[in-house]
Design an enzyme around this catalytic site. Sequence first.
Site, PDB file in Angstrom:
ATOM      1  N   GLU A  24     -77.549 -56.595  31.137  1.00  0.00           N
ATOM      2  CA  GLU A  24     -78.284 -56.559  29.739  1.00  0.00           C
ATOM      3  C   GLU A  24     -77.701 -55.498  28.813  1.00  0.00           C
ATOM      4  O   GLU A  24     -76.972 -54.496  29.000  1.00  0.00           O
ATOM      5  CB  GLU A  24     -79.869 -56.030  30.026  1.00  0.00           C
ATOM      6  CG  GLU A  24     -80.475 -56.050  28.854  1.00  0.00           C
ATOM      7  CD  GLU A  24     -81.898 -55.279  28.882  1.00  0.00           C
ATOM      8  OE1 GLU A  24     -82.255 -54.958  29.997  1.00  0.00           O
ATOM      9  OE2 GLU A  24     -82.506 -55.179  28.004  1.00  0.00           O
ATOM     10  N   ARG A  74     -78.934 -50.159  45.765  1.00  0.00           N
ATOM     11  CA  ARG A  74     -78.366 -49.681  44.429  1.00  0.00           C
ATOM     12  C   ARG A  74     -77.443 -48.424  44.977  1.00  0.00           C
ATOM     13  O   ARG A  74     -77.789 -47.710  45.911  1.00  0.00           O
ATOM     14  CB  ARG A  74     -79.168 -49.593  42.966  1.00  0.00           C
ATOM     15  CG  ARG A  74     -80.299 -48.060  43.610  1.00  0.00           C
ATOM     16  CD  ARG A  74     -81.062 -47.997  42.264  1.00  0.00           C
ATOM     17  NE  ARG A  74     -80.560 -47.345  41.295  1.00  0.00           N
ATOM     18  CZ  ARG A  74     -80.615 -47.977  39.995  1.00  0.00           C
ATOM     19  NH1 ARG A  74     -80.821 -49.081  39.929  1.00  0.00           N
ATOM     20  NH2 ARG A  74     -79.696 -47.242  39.118  1.00  0.00           N
ATOM     21  N   LYS A  95     -78.842 -46.490  32.453  1.00  0.00           N
ATOM     22  CA  LYS A  95     -78.388 -46.760  30.943  1.00  0.00           C
ATOM     23  C   LYS A  95     -79.396 -45.929  30.085  1.00  0.00           C
ATOM     24  O   LYS A  95     -78.698 -45.349  29.004  1.00  0.00           O
ATOM     25  CB  LYS A  95     -78.631 -48.328  30.929  1.00  0.00           C
ATOM     26  CG  LYS A  95     -77.011 -48.754  31.058  1.00  0.00           C
ATOM     27  CD  LYS A  95     -77.267 -50.163  30.645  1.00  0.00           C
ATOM     28  CE  LYS A  95     -77.709 -51.091  31.527  1.00  0.00           C
ATOM     29  NZ  LYS A  95     -77.827 -52.313  31.190  1.00  0.00           N
TER      30      LYS A  95
END
Length: 566
Positions: free
Chosen positions: A41, A267, A277
Amino acid sequence: MTEKPADAAPDVEPLDFIREIVKDDLAAGRRQTVVTRFPPEPNGYLHIGHAKSICLNFGVAREFGGHCNLRFDDTNPTKEEQEYIDSIQEDVRWLGFDWGTNLFHASDYFETLYEWALVLIDAGKAYVDDLTADQIREHRGTLTEPGRNSPFRGRGVAENRDLFQRMRAGEFPDGSRVLRAKIDMAAGNINLRDPVMYRILHASHPMTGEAWKIYPSYDYAHGQSDAIEGITHSICTLEFEDHRPLYDWFVENLPVPSRPRQYEFARLNLTYTVLSKRFLLRLVNEKRVRGWDDPRMPTISGIRRRGFPPEAMRQFAEMIGVARRESVVDYAALEYCVRQVLNRTAQRRMAVLRPLKVVITNYPEGQVEQFDVDNNPEVKDGSAGTRQVPFSRTLWIEREDFMEDPPKKFYRLSPGREVRLRAAYFITCQEVVKDAGGQVTELRCTYDPASRGGSAPDGRSPKATLHWVSAAHAVEGEVRLYGHLFVRPDPGAERDLLEDMNPESEEVLRGCRLEPALDGLESGTRVQFERLGYFSADTDGAPGRPVFNRIVTLRDTWARVQAKGK
Ligand code: ATP
Ligand code: MG
């Protein structure tokens, strides 16, 4: 090395579970090819966690002869910017991967996604809901309680069609209506309780401009985008595991051209590091760091500016592997990979960070000798070559390489002690000069002309070898030393993340003395400062005033001895 018995299994790394799945799918004929995607994104810069995902998606595609798409998951125009889109492309390329012509955006499919939403409406599987976001939340229920139907759930197909088309046309204000999938408000999996497919947003989009007044949710856009692109293995992190039934529901209920499947892996988490982020954006916005590419940032642009080689990042991804179990990787493992690469590739140079003057009293005034010094002794075929390093009567050495009153195990320079100057001569400290405050300002030493090149004919060998820079030839530069951005291995575990930030994560040293070959390097050039660590020329430098970032230290035996003594 120990001998292996002749019948031992060959040295083949076992495949991780994702690669096993891909291999089996191909072998069984369930798939004819492998197509993966990396779907960021564009709402921030990529970080080291994304690097793991990039190495996995592009790596799997490359290894099995398929391809990997770069797809911007650009469904939220309020947070997305062209700057991020550009940085993401630069970062993926820097890591060594190439999407070729396979660059896509979820927004490329907005028209198709809209048509498919109408398909669900026509099938009675989607409806326009007028509840507010808060009301929808209240109706959703909890893990232990089922949700409740919205009063608008029973709307007829014609009315839903009409309202949805008018949502698109921009007739209604933001937040006034949504389109929801009609699945099951009592489903055990909350993601299946009539999830939102579209929301109204009068916002300008980096790709589609003002064309759309409604935007699809991640859950609705993602699987369909995968299907349109012919993705075979849609690899994502574990937080999407609970979304998989919804992913499958959409794919099964829509006329999609292919059938992708989603697979989840754990992750990457790293000690002393925050990989989010959203939090990194906060550090940038609140000016806690110099920017997204601050060398302390765990962003790809940050580690690039710091000087990490992309090859080390790829090695790291390979070393940590891919699993489904959550874990935290020690940051030292990443540094290990960086040192591995740089030890082979970085040329050696001499730099004095905290200079102390040495005058060699028996060395002729005005004389200069050029010593040929190996650029990289690790390159055994000699192809790294040598450079000339000037030597003269006045030199700089590292302040911490001298102690007037040395404790046991300190073998470097001290009064009456002889040490070797790297590739040059043995010197002996004869006299210590101090200023009025008692601070040592200069050492007066003698050298042994017979020790030229660093060895003495009588075979004596000092215990310490120091780096040095000739004063008359030195270039003055700035060197920035970096440590962890956080003081704790698990930042934020016990208090706010910002409180765990390391106030000493950056130390800027000015007036460092560098050997002439360190002037005018192209920014990004990586070198080893002998005995100090690996450094990279920063973009802030210019000819005559270089700036270096410390990439990583060498392991320092003295520091270890000191730490043990404490
Ligand atoms: P963040 O939480 O930092 O904002 P994100 O998951 O929202 O990250 P996306 O742009 O959606 O960021 O991520 C793109 C891809 O990178 C996704 O497939 C996601 O699963 C993967 N990814 C994100 N963070 C990590 C991580 N720490 N380790 C491995 N993969 C990750
Ligand atoms: Mg995300």
